[in-house]
Scaffold this motif. Structure first.
Motif, PDB file in Angstrom:
ATOM      1  N   ARG A 116      -4.493  -1.562  -7.975  1.00 18.03           N
ATOM      2  CA  ARG A 116      -5.602  -0.646  -7.784  1.00 18.03           C
ATOM      3  C   ARG A 116      -5.109   0.759  -7.436  1.00 18.03           C
ATOM      4  O   ARG A 116      -4.097   0.894  -6.758  1.00 18.03           O
ATOM      5  N   ILE A 172      -8.404   1.419   7.557  1.00 14.38           N
ATOM      6  CA  ILE A 172      -7.053   1.069   8.028  1.00 14.38           C
ATOM      7  C   ILE A 172      -6.197   2.319   8.238  1.00 14.38           C
ATOM      8  O   ILE A 172      -5.482   2.441   9.226  1.00 14.38           O
ATOM      9  N   PHE A 212     -13.473  -3.061  -0.487  1.00 10.40           N
ATOM     10  CA  PHE A 212     -12.052  -2.732  -0.626  1.00 10.40           C
ATOM     11  C   PHE A 212     -11.781  -1.271  -0.248  1.00 10.40           C
ATOM     12  O   PHE A 212     -10.889  -0.976   0.557  1.00 10.40           O
ATOM     13  N   ASP A 240       0.839  -1.203   0.000  1.00  8.46           N
ATOM     14  CA  ASP A 240       0.000   0.000   0.000  1.00  8.46           C
ATOM     15  C   ASP A 240       0.869   1.247   0.000  1.00  8.46           C
ATOM     16  O   ASP A 240       1.777   1.375   0.821  1.00  8.46           O
ATOM     17  N   ARG A 296     -12.361  -0.616   3.452  1.00  6.45           N
ATOM     18  CA  ARG A 296     -11.303  -1.237   4.279  1.00  6.45           C
ATOM     19  C   ARG A 296     -10.044  -0.372   4.286  1.00  6.45           C
ATOM     20  O   ARG A 296      -9.462  -0.111   5.343  1.00  6.45           O
ATOM     21  N   LYS A 297      -9.637   0.102   3.113  1.00  9.46           N
ATOM     22  CA  LYS A 297      -8.406   0.902   3.048  1.00  9.46           C
ATOM     23  C   LYS A 297      -8.586   2.240   3.786  1.00  9.46           C
ATOM     24  O   LYS A 297      -7.670   2.701   4.480  1.00  9.46           O
ATOM     25  N   THR A 305      -1.632  -1.198  -4.111  1.00 10.43           N
ATOM     26  CA  THR A 305      -2.647  -0.139  -4.056  1.00 10.43           C
ATOM     27  C   THR A 305      -1.983   1.217  -3.889  1.00 10.43           C
ATOM     28  O   THR A 305      -1.124   1.387  -3.019  1.00 10.43           O
TER      29      THR A 305
END
Lengths: 144, 262
Positions: free
Chosen positions: B177, B229, B222, B139, B225-226, B158
């Protein structure tokens, strides 16, 4: 598994060919059930494993190991709905066990210090601290 | 001009010509955490000190003070650890990493996190062009804006940008992504092979073969969630873009070519 021969004419390289044997976790799902994907990856989710999916190699389910540029074939029945999870667990088990061919090359060929088992195993020994370039016996550099 | 016997101290941002490739051993270690001041150190010395602490001393939490926007800092770190840069980095910062969780309390130059394999990098400020070039996994979170061609040749992972993104973002993207919360310049996703781009703002123009995609529950899970986080609050409404697959077709690739993009 592709047999070795001379001259070698193979177009697909899989992990079994590179390591010379098939691993237990390729044949028995019980071998990988205890793999903790979150613990094996940085951050608060599965991080890079998000890009890892179950693929197919010559008709056999397989997961790609980018560290050795090879497929790890999976021979046991994969429960429906758990395809990607199983693929990720097989891959992480493969890396943590040190069976990835890329890891096996580190001891001899790594030029700079780094953990042998990469970021997947805590406390892995450091390799690459005493690299010497290979010397071709009998060869002398040309005089300029 | 320096006189005979006098050493002239100059700043070389490229970190070239380091006659003594030895770690300076200036870090202070307390409660398992290390801190060192990079102000008077060269690029190479900083990276050597980082590697000494992580690989030789087994420290897993290192703070680098005053990085001074020097280039190529924190590259090639291949272990699980936490690194904090208290300041800005120059170009090619945190490239080729596999495992670290890095916090950058400043800006970064071009090609930050180039070829990153796994890990987390959070940039509090802006990032230059080519951010996350050839990113393979992990990430990369930029809380400011990013320059042109961010995520060029992205092969996984990501890239999350809270601000705007420049032109040709996601150029030749192959997998992975991008979550772009602000506006995006012209040529979004030009010649992309695969992957997904979410845009919260306006898109100046789409690149060749980049088309709107159908939003699914997996996309919602998705993105949420990101955002959760990284403590980014509620996500804005996004538009999804994917590859139209008119230019390229993965299914027709030779096995060796196929492996290059996995």
């Amino acid at each position: 598994m592709v047999e070795r021969g001379e001259p070698e004419k193979i177009k697909d390289i899989d992990s079994e060919y590179l390591s010379g044997k098939r691993q237990a976790y390729q044949e028995d799902i019980a071998e990988i059930e205890d793999v903790d994907l979150d613990a094996a990856t940085p951050g608060q989710d599965i991080n890079w494993l998000e890009d890892v999916e179950l693929l197919e190699e010559e008709g056999t389910p397989a997961v790609f190991d980018r560290y050795s540029n090879s497929f790890i074939r999976i021979y046991f029945d994969i429960p429906e709905g758990r395809e990607n999870e199983i693929a990720r667990k097989v891959l992480v088990k493969h890396l943590q066990s040190g069976n990835s061919y890329g890891i096996q090359l580190k001891e001899k060929h790594t030029k700079f210090p780094q953990p042998e088992l990469g970021p997947w195993v805590e406390g892995s020994k450091t390799v690459g601290t005493d690299y010497h370039p290979p010397v071709l016996e009998g060869w002398e550099p040309p005089a300029h | 001009m320096a006189t005979v016997g006098e050493q002239r101290i100059t700043y070389d941002a490229r970190g070239l010509a380091e006659p003594h490739a030895e770690a300076p051993r200036t870090a202070k270690v307390e409660d398992g955490k290390a801190t060192f001041d990079a102000h008077d150190l060269s690029t190479r010395q900083i990276n050597l000190e980082l590697r000494r602490l992580l690989y030789e001393e087994g420290i897993t939490d290192v703070t680098v003070q005053n990085p001074g926007a020097k280039h190529s800092l924190g590259v090639g770190i291949l272990t699980r650890c936490k690194i904090t840069f208290d300041g800005s980095l120059g170009y090619f910062g945190c490239g080729l990493i596999d495992g670290p969780e890095i916090q950058i309390n400043g800006r970064v130059g071009w090609s930050a996190c180039e070829n990153m394999m796994s890990g987390v990098v959070v940039v509090e400020g802006n990032a230059g062009s080519l951010t996350g070039a050839a990113l393979r996994g992990g990430d990369l979170v930029v809380k400011g804006q990013v320059g042109a061609r961010s995520g060029i040749d992205q092969k996984g992972g990501t890239i999350l940008v809270m601000g705007d993104a420049g032109s040709m973002t996601g150029f030749m993207m192959q997998r992975g992504r991008q979550i772009l919360c602000g506006n995006v310049g012209p040529g979004l996703g030009d010649s992309m092979y695969d992957g997904t781009i979410y845009v919260g703002g306006k898109v100046k123009s789409l690149g060749i073969d980049c088309v709107p995609g159908e939003w699914t529950e997996a996309d919602t899970e998705f993105v949420n969630r990101k955002f959760s986080i990284y403590g980014l609050g509620d996500p804005p409404e996004f538009q999804k873009f994917v590859c139209g697959k008119v230019l390229y077709n993965y299914d027709n690739l030779e096995p060796a070519e196929r492996k290059l993009v996995l």
